[in-house]
Enzyme design. Structure first.
Site, PDB file in Angstrom:
ATOM      1  NE  ARG A   1      41.590  29.324  72.591  1.00 10.20           N
ATOM      2  CZ  ARG A   1      42.483  30.201  72.129  1.00 10.20           C
ATOM      3  NH1 ARG A   1      42.108  31.207  71.364  1.00 10.20           N
ATOM      4  NH2 ARG A   1      43.753  30.079  72.431  1.00 10.20           N
TER       5      ARG A   1
ATOM      6  CE1 TYR B   1      23.274  14.264  64.971  1.00 12.68           C
ATOM      7  CE2 TYR B   1      25.585  14.904  64.984  1.00 12.68           C
ATOM      8  CZ  TYR B   1      24.255  15.232  64.839  1.00 12.68           C
ATOM      9  OH  TYR B   1      23.905  16.528  64.567  1.00 12.68           O
TER      10      TYR B   1
ATOM     11  CG  ASP C   1      26.818  10.552  71.175  1.00  6.99           C
ATOM     12  OD1 ASP C   1      26.040  10.849  72.109  1.00  6.99           O
ATOM     13  OD2 ASP C   1      26.851  11.184  70.092  1.00  6.99           O
TER      14      ASP C   1
ATOM     15  CE  LYS D   1      20.607  16.971  69.374  1.00  6.77           C
ATOM     16  NZ  LYS D   1      21.405  15.870  68.854  1.00  6.77           N
TER      17      LYS D   1
HETATM   18  C1  LIG Z   1      22.646  16.060  68.049  1.00  7.34           C
HETATM   19  C2  LIG Z   1      23.608  14.995  68.317  1.00  7.34           C
HETATM   20  C3  LIG Z   1      24.979  15.247  68.285  1.00  7.34           C
HETATM   21  C4  LIG Z   1      25.549  16.579  67.877  1.00  7.34           C
HETATM   22  O1  LIG Z   1      25.221  17.600  68.762  1.00  7.34           O
HETATM   23  P1  LIG Z   1      25.151  19.143  68.261  1.00  7.34           P
HETATM   24  O2  LIG Z   1      25.115  19.883  69.540  1.00  7.34           O
HETATM   25  O3  LIG Z   1      23.907  19.252  67.437  1.00  7.34           O
HETATM   26  O4  LIG Z   1      26.389  19.400  67.478  1.00  7.34           O
HETATM   27  C5  LIG Z   1      25.832  14.218  68.617  1.00  7.34           C
HETATM   28  N1  LIG Z   1      25.381  13.005  68.948  1.00  7.34           N
HETATM   29  C6  LIG Z   1      24.059  12.725  68.976  1.00  7.34           C
HETATM   30  C7  LIG Z   1      23.617  11.357  69.364  1.00  7.34           C
HETATM   31  C8  LIG Z   1      23.140  13.709  68.660  1.00  7.34           C
HETATM   32  O5  LIG Z   1      21.847  13.411  68.663  1.00  7.34           O
END
Ligand SMILES: *Cc1c(COP(=O)(O)O)cnc(C)c1O
Length: 400
Positions: A63, A116, A188, A213
């Site tokens: 983990r 988000y 973020d 992403k």
């Molecule tokens: C997609 C996204 C997330 C979440 O990511 P996941 O891997 O889908 O949980 C967080 N912040 C932004 C800006 C995103 O586009």
């Protein structure tokens, strides 16, 4: 593209190519092997006792991560230009686990209104249940964030540009106000990736990425990454795994493979995104293009000052038209797929409703909003696809 060889410091493209790889520690094999593990054996009782005193002193349990996970963490840290990274199973898990770790009952969180959207659930349901209060602030707030900071405020959370509507945030001004009040800043950075913005060097304390992403980049992996200042690492690393989070070594391998080509992919996403944005701006069906890389975008000044580039995700506001006309446009797209997420090699388009997910700032739009992701296809093919889409939109309006 930022970076470059200054005084022997490798530039970002070089780091993306090599960071985290140790071929000669691995019989010359270039990529790190996929170490799949739950149990890790300790050679003797003394080591076992050492690990039970300090879980981070050596490989302890699956983990906490295996060397494949560490390789990705090392590479992302190199690109962010410092701190320590922790990989876990999704971007949202990275955000929620970090918030749950940094905050406690009675604390107050300042959250950007354009966050988000699923993060709002974390704040309004989970954190609320544990006695943590959230105040949403307008993305344009800048230094005025100081007026919202209370004695109980522990964290300011930022995301730039904003999800769906692409407002920029004045991160340096927010950091100055927060630091003045002894409050940490978390950001973020999924849109810009560590290549186009380096939050730690602007005073941000904790950075999160949906590595799902651009970092992974091929629409086949879910992963999240937290990068924090060294002094927060131990607390966050132990706290995140204490909640049960971990990351699959196979997924980390894929993300690392994606990361190697991030600079070339992102440059192309940027170029195609800007080309589409400029083309869309001239279309009679489009009321507004939301892309901080366009000179007349309200966020352009901040973007130009702080960011080294733009990725391929942006928005457009259509002139008022019936939902059936938008459906006619989107249903017939040949290349632009419709679906959540972005950052892969393929183009996407998604109808979105920004007004429904904000509470501190109003979203005024007479017509529908679309979010576009410029993929790596040939640009004239993408323009032809959109152009045919607008013809269907017009035809459906005449028929209505
Ligand atoms: C997609 C996204 C997330 C979440 O990511 P996941 O891997 O889908 O949980 C967080 N912040 C932004 C800006 C995103 O586009």
């Amino acid at each position: 593209m930022a970076g470059g060889n200054k005084g022997g410091t490798p530039g970002d493209e070089t780091r993306a190519t090599h960071a985290g790889n140790h071929p000669h520690a691995n019989q010359g094999v270039i990529n790190p092997p996929v170490y799949r593990a739950s149990t890790i054996l300790y050679p003797d009782v003394a080591t076992l006792e050492q690990v039970s005193k300090d879980r981070l002193s050596r490989l302890a349990y699956g983990r906490y991560g295996t060397p494949t996970v560490s390789a990705l963490e090392e590479a992302v840290t190199a690109l962010e230009g410092g701190g320590r990274a922790i990989v876990l199973s999704s971007g949202l898990a990275a955000i929620s686990a970090t918030l749950m770790n940094l905050l406690q009952a009675g604390d107050h969180l300042l959250m950007v209104d354009t966050v988000y959207a699923p993060v709002r659930n974390v704040c309004d349901k989970t954190l609320k249940k544990f006695g943590i209060e959230t105040t949403y602030y307008s993305p344009g707030i800048g230094a005025d964030i100081a007026e919202l900071i209370r004695p109980q405020t522990r964290l300011v959370y930022a995301e730039a540009p904003g999800s769906l509507t692409f407002e920029m945030q004045d991160i340096p001004a927010i950091v100055r106000a927060a630091q003045g009040a002894g409050v940490r800043v978390m950001m973020d950075n999924t849109w810009a990736t560590p290549l186009y913005f380096k939050p730690l060097s602007h005073g941000v304390d904790i950075v999160v990425h949906a590595a799902t992403k651009y970092i992974s980049g091929h629409s086949d992996v879910m992963l999240g990454i937290v990068v924090c200042r060294e002094e927060l690492y131990r607390q966050l690393k132990l706290g995140i795994h204490a909640l049960g989070h971990s990351a699959s070594p196979d997924d980390c391998y894929l993300a690392l493979r994606g990361l190697r080509t991030l600079p070339v992919r992102l440059a192309r996403h940027q170029e195609s995104g800007l080309a589409l944005a400029r083309w869309l701006k001239l279309r009679p069906e489009v009321a507004r293009v939301m892309h901080p890389g366009l000179p007349d975008d309200p966020g352009h000044g901040i973007w130009k000052r702080d960011f080294a580039g733009a990725s391929g995700l942006f928005g457009i506001l259509l002139k008022p038209c019936p939902p059936a006309a938008v459906a006619a446009m989107l249903d017939g797209m040949r290349l632009f797929g419709m679906g959540a997420s972005w950052g892969g090699y393929e183009s996407l388009v998604l109808p979105v409703n920004p007004a429904a997910i904000r509470t501190a700032s109003r979203w005024e739009a007479a017509g529908p909003t679309l979010r576009l992701h410029a993929g790596l296809e040939q640009i004239d093919d993408l323009i032809a696809d959109l152009s045919d889409g607008f013809a269907r939109l017009a035809a459906a309006q005449v028929a209505a």
